[in-house]
Design a protein around this motif. Structure first.
Motif, short mmCIF file in Angstrom:
data_model
loop_
_atom_site.label_atom_id
_atom_site.label_comp_id
_atom_site.label_asym_id
_atom_site.label_seq_id
_atom_site.Cartn_x
_atom_site.Cartn_y
_atom_site.Cartn_z
N LYS A 81 47.80 22.65 7.78
CA LYS A 81 46.99 21.58 7.19
C LYS A 81 47.65 20.26 7.52
CE LYS A 81 45.06 19.73 2.89
NZ LYS A 81 44.90 19.90 1.42
N VAL A 82 46.85 19.27 7.91
CA VAL A 82 47.34 17.94 8.23
C VAL A 82 46.64 16.94 7.30
CG1 VAL A 82 47.50 16.14 9.99
CG2 VAL A 82 47.80 18.53 10.63
N TYR A 83 47.40 15.99 6.79
CA TYR A 83 46.84 15.01 5.86
C TYR A 83 47.35 13.62 6.21
CZ TYR A 83 45.40 12.87 1.44
OH TYR A 83 44.80 12.07 0.48
N LEU A 84 46.45 12.64 6.19
CA LEU A 84 46.80 11.26 6.49
C LEU A 84 46.15 10.34 5.47
CD1 LEU A 84 48.00 9.05 8.36
CD2 LEU A 84 45.86 9.15 9.66
N SER A 85 46.93 9.45 4.87
CA SER A 85 46.42 8.46 3.92
C SER A 85 46.96 7.10 4.31
CB SER A 85 46.87 8.81 2.49
OG SER A 85 46.46 7.80 1.58
N ILE A 86 46.05 6.17 4.62
CA ILE A 86 46.45 4.81 4.94
C ILE A 86 45.95 3.89 3.84
CG2 ILE A 86 46.52 5.19 7.42
CD1 ILE A 86 43.78 3.94 7.62
N GLN A 87 46.68 2.80 3.60
CA GLN A 87 46.30 1.91 2.51
C GLN A 87 46.62 0.46 2.85
OE1 GLN A 87 48.63 3.12 -0.93
NE2 GLN A 87 50.35 1.82 -0.37
N ASP A 88 45.94 -0.42 2.14
CA ASP A 88 46.25 -1.84 2.20
C ASP A 88 46.15 -2.39 0.79
OD1 ASP A 88 46.98 -4.26 3.18
OD2 ASP A 88 45.25 -4.52 4.52
N LEU A 89 47.02 -3.34 0.47
CA LEU A 89 47.05 -3.98 -0.83
C LEU A 89 46.63 -5.43 -0.65
CD1 LEU A 89 50.47 -2.59 -2.11
CD2 LEU A 89 48.24 -1.50 -2.15
N LEU A 90 45.56 -5.80 -1.29
CA LEU A 90 44.97 -7.11 -1.07
C LEU A 90 45.05 -7.93 -2.35
CD1 LEU A 90 41.73 -5.74 0.64
CD2 LEU A 90 43.86 -6.38 1.77
N VAL A 91 45.87 -8.96 -2.33
CA VAL A 91 45.92 -9.89 -3.45
C VAL A 91 44.89 -10.98 -3.20
CG1 VAL A 91 47.35 -11.53 -4.75
CG2 VAL A 91 48.36 -9.42 -3.84
N TRP A 92 44.00 -11.17 -4.15
CA TRP A 92 42.90 -12.12 -3.94
C TRP A 92 43.44 -13.53 -3.72
CZ3 TRP A 92 38.06 -10.94 -7.42
CH2 TRP A 92 37.66 -9.60 -7.21
N GLY A 93 43.10 -14.10 -2.58
CA GLY A 93 43.46 -15.48 -2.28
C GLY A 93 44.79 -15.65 -1.57
N GLU A 94 45.49 -14.53 -1.25
CA GLU A 94 46.81 -14.68 -0.62
C GLU A 94 46.72 -15.08 0.84
OE1 GLU A 94 49.02 -11.08 -0.44
OE2 GLU A 94 47.37 -9.90 0.35
N ASN A 95 45.63 -14.72 1.52
CA ASN A 95 45.49 -15.05 2.94
C ASN A 95 44.84 -16.42 3.12
OD1 ASN A 95 46.62 -12.67 3.70
ND2 ASN A 95 44.74 -11.74 4.46
N PRO A 96 45.44 -17.29 3.90
CA PRO A 96 44.81 -18.58 4.18
C PRO A 96 43.45 -18.38 4.86
CG PRO A 96 47.11 -18.58 4.88
CD PRO A 96 46.75 -17.16 4.55
#
Length: 430
Positions: free
Chosen positions: A68-83
């Motif tokens: 069995k192979v498992y992959l989990s990718i994620q991103d954490l987005l703080v509202w307004g942190e990116n110009p």
């Protein structure tokens, strides 16, 4: 960013090969928090914090009879942190959360390799830390054995920085991890054994963990590894409407700073619960965590619940053992709770916790305060909402512990949050 797109592209390409063995799901979890005393007492002159961040995950699994192979990718987005209009992720939060393969050896055994979550029992020492948007994972190889009423895990981990002082593929003997030396959560090596046996109405587990932190010399070069050893058990009993659960852990070795010996450190916990009706249940318990008696500078008796889901314990405001309260006066936590099922789709949890130090402060004070936690959950068609409110009523000992005077602190120490949880299932494998 190119590698991010490559990973996403490979996962999406799997759609054309979707069979009964392939699953693809995700999670969208924004959470808004109002912080006016979260983790520490807020000063009267300080402003409360208010922010929203989102966890976005995409999970893919593929299973055959052999692996069995498992992959989990994620991103954490703080509202307004990116110009605005700048095509970069300012916090570099895109990450591979899990990436592992499980190989079948026999009908009851196998090997699991790669980045994975370790979560056992009530998550007191090993937990996935799901409350934190980033979660917690480990890179290791683990032998697993399973039967109907018994399980055994034996894990081995060794962390290395291939791009360290020796350069890629060279100089391994002089290369430590690329993390600060005094980080209790980033180890150099770890070995753990977990065994659990289940009987009717009762189960018991044994956990043995040895993890080592990299030492560094005065020039910042890797200089040996120190070890901290933890041994413990979790017991769980249930009969009818009554349940009882207990934890007992001991710790010895060398603290993660590399210069302090640990001896006689312990954690003891006992919780009882009673289901009064189909809609109402009650709980009560106590937890004792040893602290440092401060008699010598090179030895401590303070216990560290290193890899547990510590947010679950000792109050949701995280005043204790969530990146704080380490190697200090320990803790005595006496608590009581009530869980009420309001209807088929909603529930309310209320909990009261009283805190004091296992050791006294310099003034002789032990009392730290009382916290009240409230959590409301509501399920809708395909998603859910969770809201919480907590308030800390600090005692004189808490002000002394945090190094501030009561006159400088805010009259109200509280925290509130609202979270939306959506878990779409794109391919179920059925």
């Amino acid at each position: 960013m190119k590698k991010h797109y490559l990973i996403l592209g490979l996962m999406l390409a799997c759609f054309q090969f979707a069979t009964a063995q392939f699953t693809l799901d995700g999670q969208f979890r924004p959470r808004t928090e109002y912080r006016n005393g979260y983790q520490s007492l807020i000063l009267d002159a300080a402003n409360a914090g208010f922010a929203t961040n989102t966890r976005l995950r995409l999970n893919a699994g593929y299973q055959t009879e052999a692996f069995k192979v498992y992959l989990s990718i994620q991103d954490l987005l703080v509202w307004g942190e990116n110009p605005q209009i700048i095509p970069v992720d300012s916090n570099n939060s895109f990450a591979v959360f899990e990436a592992w393969a499980s190989l079948k050896l026999t009908d009851n055994s196998g090997i699991k390799l790669g980045r994975q979550v370790l979560s056992y029992d009530d998550q007191r020492f090993f937990g996935g830390l799901d409350w934190a948007q980033q979660g917690r994972n480990h890179d290791l190889a683990m032998f697993q054995y399973r039967t109907e009423n018994f399980m055994l895990d034996l894990g081995l981990a060794f962390n290395q920085d291939l791009d360290g002082a020796g350069g890629p593929l060279f100089g391994f003997q002089n290369v430590g991890t690329a993390y600060p030396a005094n980080n209790p959560f980033q180890y150099k090596s770890m070995q753990h054994l977990y065994a659990k046996k289940t009987w009717e109405g009762f189960n018991a587990s044994l956990l043995l963990v040895n993890y080592g932190h990299q030492n560094y010399d005065l020039n910042g070069n890797a200089d040996g590894v120190n070890s901290l050893i933890t041994a413990g058990t979790h017991l769980n009993y249930k009969k009818g409407k009554f349940g009882l659960a207990g934890n007992a852990f001991l710790q010895t070795g060398t603290f993660f700073n590399g210069s302090t010996d640990v001896g006689g450190a312990y954690l003891l916990g006992l919780d009882a619960n009673y289901k009064a009706t189909d809609k109402v249940s009650f709980g009560a318990g106590i937890e004792l965590i040893s602290g440092d008696d401060a008699t010598t500078s090179d030895k401590t008796e303070a216990f560290l619940p290193t890899f547990g889901t510590n947010h679950k314990f000792n109050g949701f405001m995280d005043y204790f053992y969530v990146a704080n309260h380490i190697n200090t006066i320990g803790l005595i936590d006496i608590h009581a709770s009530a869980n009420i099922k309001l209807n088929k789709s909603s529930s309310l949890m209320a909990k009261v916790l009283n805190f004091s130090g296992e050791q006294a402060l310099a003034s002789g004070e032990k009392s730290l305060g009382t916290e009240i936690d409230l959590v409301y959950k509501k399920k809708f068609n395909g998603f859910s909402l969770v809201a919480g409110y907590s308030q800390m009523f600090a005692s004189d000992g808490m002000y002394e512990l945090k190094g501030i005077t009561e006159s400088n602190a805010s009259n109200t120490q509280n925290w509130a949050w609202l979270m939306l949880v959506i878990k779409p299932k794109f391919i179920t494998g059925k």
